[in-house]
Design a protein around this motif. Structure first.
Motif, PDB file in Angstrom:
ATOM      1  N   ASP A 285       0.856  -1.302   0.097  1.00 24.41           N
ATOM      2  CA  ASP A 285      -0.047  -0.028  -0.031  1.00 24.41           C
ATOM      3  C   ASP A 285       0.911   1.432  -0.051  1.00 24.41           C
ATOM      4  O   ASP A 285       2.117   1.180   0.206  1.00 24.41           O
ATOM      5  N   PRO A 286       0.284   2.441  -0.424  1.00 18.44           N
ATOM      6  CA  PRO A 286       1.186   3.672  -0.399  1.00 18.44           C
ATOM      7  C   PRO A 286       2.202   3.969   0.859  1.00 18.44           C
ATOM      8  O   PRO A 286       3.098   4.158   0.735  1.00 18.44           O
ATOM      9  N   GLU A 287       1.598   3.687   2.055  1.00 18.29           N
ATOM     10  CA  GLU A 287       2.270   3.963   3.377  1.00 18.29           C
ATOM     11  C   GLU A 287       3.594   2.861   3.160  1.00 18.29           C
ATOM     12  O   GLU A 287       4.631   3.369   3.704  1.00 18.29           O
ATOM     13  N   GLU A 288       3.228   1.870   3.170  1.00 20.81           N
ATOM     14  CA  GLU A 288       4.286   0.509   3.293  1.00 20.81           C
ATOM     15  C   GLU A 288       5.448   0.978   2.068  1.00 20.81           C
ATOM     16  O   GLU A 288       6.371   0.527   2.365  1.00 20.81           O
ATOM     17  N   SER A 289       4.680   1.481   0.963  1.00 21.86           N
ATOM     18  CA  SER A 289       5.734   1.753  -0.123  1.00 21.86           C
ATOM     19  C   SER A 289       6.805   2.612   0.236  1.00 21.86           C
ATOM     20  O   SER A 289       7.919   2.695  -0.214  1.00 21.86           O
ATOM     21  N   ARG A 290       6.165   3.813   0.759  1.00 15.36           N
ATOM     22  CA  ARG A 290       7.084   4.901   1.239  1.00 15.36           C
ATOM     23  C   ARG A 290       8.252   4.220   2.090  1.00 15.36           C
ATOM     24  O   ARG A 290       9.387   4.898   2.049  1.00 15.36           O
ATOM     25  N   LYS A 291       7.864   3.706   2.954  1.00 15.90           N
ATOM     26  CA  LYS A 291       8.886   3.067   4.093  1.00 15.90           C
ATOM     27  C   LYS A 291       9.911   2.146   3.457  1.00 15.90           C
ATOM     28  O   LYS A 291      10.878   2.222   3.800  1.00 15.90           O
ATOM     29  N   PHE A 292       9.300   1.454   2.478  1.00 15.70           N
ATOM     30  CA  PHE A 292      10.058   0.507   1.754  1.00 15.70           C
ATOM     31  C   PHE A 292      11.123   1.370   0.695  1.00 15.70           C
ATOM     32  O   PHE A 292      12.390   0.914   0.611  1.00 15.70           O
ATOM     33  N   ILE A 293      10.651   2.378   0.214  1.00 15.11           N
ATOM     34  CA  ILE A 293      11.788   3.124  -0.632  1.00 15.11           C
ATOM     35  C   ILE A 293      12.612   3.795   0.242  1.00 15.11           C
ATOM     36  O   ILE A 293      13.801   3.699  -0.035  1.00 15.11           O
ATOM     37  N   HIS A 294      12.134   4.094   1.393  1.00 16.01           N
ATOM     38  CA  HIS A 294      13.344   4.769   2.366  1.00 16.01           C
ATOM     39  C   HIS A 294      14.258   3.841   2.865  1.00 16.01           C
ATOM     40  O   HIS A 294      15.261   4.203   2.851  1.00 16.01           O
ATOM     41  N   ARG A 295      13.884   2.676   3.111  1.00 16.15           N
ATOM     42  CA  ARG A 295      14.892   1.605   3.536  1.00 16.15           C
ATOM     43  C   ARG A 295      15.941   1.325   2.494  1.00 16.15           C
ATOM     44  O   ARG A 295      16.936   1.366   2.750  1.00 16.15           O
ATOM     45  N   ILE A 296      15.375   1.229   1.185  1.00 17.85           N
ATOM     46  CA  ILE A 296      16.338   1.188   0.154  1.00 17.85           C
ATOM     47  C   ILE A 296      17.364   2.194   0.028  1.00 17.85           C
ATOM     48  O   ILE A 296      18.620   2.006  -0.222  1.00 17.85           O
ATOM     49  N   ALA A 297      17.054   3.293   0.191  1.00 14.58           N
ATOM     50  CA  ALA A 297      17.580   4.674   0.057  1.00 14.58           C
ATOM     51  C   ALA A 297      18.839   4.508   1.181  1.00 14.58           C
ATOM     52  O   ALA A 297      19.846   4.946   1.068  1.00 14.58           O
ATOM     53  N   GLN A 298      18.637   3.919   2.335  1.00 10.26           N
ATOM     54  CA  GLN A 298      19.396   4.044   3.523  1.00 10.26           C
ATOM     55  C   GLN A 298      20.329   3.037   3.081  1.00 10.26           C
ATOM     56  O   GLN A 298      21.544   3.147   3.796  1.00 10.26           O
ATOM     57  N   GLU A 299      20.284   1.983   2.414  1.00 10.67           N
ATOM     58  CA  GLU A 299      21.042   0.708   2.133  1.00 10.67           C
ATOM     59  C   GLU A 299      21.845   1.118   1.030  1.00 10.67           C
ATOM     60  O   GLU A 299      22.935   0.475   0.676  1.00 10.67           O
ATOM     61  N   MET A 300      21.686   2.174   0.101  1.00 14.44           N
ATOM     62  CA  MET A 300      22.618   2.683  -0.881  1.00 14.44           C
ATOM     63  C   MET A 300      24.104   3.110  -0.515  1.00 14.44           C
ATOM     64  O   MET A 300      24.045   3.606   0.664  1.00 14.44           O
TER      65      MET A 300
END
Length: 300
Positions: A285-300
């Motif tokens: 869902d949209p909120e889960e998606s934002r958290k998912f994107i943020h987590r991947i950004a932190q892994e970069m």
């Protein structure tokens, strides 16, 4: 867009000279012609008979139906009545397409970029709503300038600098659909692979992912991520679905690195509507998606 000039015949210019056919009609101009052809064929009428009704030759109808000649709202309604078309909503929508008089911002790039780029921008501009699936990169209107430049260069490494600059500028201007008084509803389904693919350096990727998170909060934008661990059924590929005034005039654009293909047959539209339904079912869902994107950004 080209159209009939008020007070003159469709195919005439000053002093009665014939108007030259468009060399490269846009995808939307072709679509209007295609729909008029479909109405004629449903009526069981030949092109020659339709042309006689307009007082012209068979070539006139051929040019109209191929999008090479403009056609006015009045002429669309006359033809529809002659074809005994009973779908008022369809006729009204076609008449509206015929009255799209002014050139769009994408015309600034005519002769600069290939027609496929212009057709996508035109499709997005006139759409009532947009749904997009991207499997390998961030959707175009939600790309940052730096990410778009890296993506374009990765696709065609020997592009001249000026060509890259024009493509990037054009892509940024596509964002106009979010900046007008009634922003276009835009639902983007993006696979996790697209968030991790490296078309540029890590800093640019983090900037892109942060921007995607922010864009997902815009009033008309919804971003939903498809994680690797969700099972995909059937063939899922990158595709843009543009909703029109009525479902019969919806359009599907198949993504390609070098050009754009457009589909509008009833069976094709039905198939892609089912595809989006299945993709929505496996997306966060949209909120889960934002958290998912943020987590991947932190892994970069």
């Amino acid at each position: 867009m080209d159209r009939d000039i008020p007070g003159r015949h469709t195919l005439t210019q000053k002093r009665g000279r014939p108007m030259p056919p468009r060399s490269y009609p846009s995808a939307r101009q072709k679509r209007l012609g295609t729909e008029l052809r479909r109405l004629r064929e449903r009526a069981g009428m030949s092109g020659a008979v339709a042309a006689a009704f307009l007082g012209g030759e068979r070539a006139q109808i051929s040019h109209i139906e191929s999008g090479r000649y403009g056609v006015s709202e009045e002429r669309v309604r006359r033809l529809a009545a002659h074809y005994a078309a009973t779908d008022k909503h369809l006729v009204d929508a076609l008449a509206g397409m015929a009255e799209e008089r002014s050139k769009g911002w994408w015309d600034d790039y005519r002769g600069v970029l290939s027609p496929g780029f212009l057709d996508v921008a035109e499709l997005e501009f006139w759409a009532k709503d947009l749904r997009d699936i991207q499997m390998l990169h961030i959707t175009g209107p939600l790309q940052t300038e730096a990410y778009a430049r890296g993506l374009i260069r990765s696709g065609v490494s020997d592009l001249p600098t000026g060509e890259v600059a024009n493509r990037v500028e054009h892509r940024m201007r596509r964002r106009i659909i979010f900046d007008r008084p009634s922003p276009t509803p835009f639902k983007a389904f993006i696979h996790e692979a697209a968030l991790r693919m490296r078309y540029c350096d890590a800093e640019t990727m983090v900037e892109q992912l942060d921007f995607l998170c922010e864009a997902s909060k815009w009033p008309s934008v919804t971003v939903r991520i498809i994680p690797f661990n969700r099972q995909i059924t059937g063939s899922v590929h990158s595709v843009l679905y543009a909703g029109a005034e009525i479902p019969a005039l919806d359009t599907v654009q198949i993504d390609s690195a070098f050009d754009s293909g457009f589909l509008d047959a009833e069976a094709q539209l039905a198939r892609y509507r089912k595809l989006f339904t299945s993709v929505e079912a496996i997306s966060l869902d949209p909120e889960e998606s934002r958290k998912f994107i943020h987590r991947i950004a932190q892994e970069m």
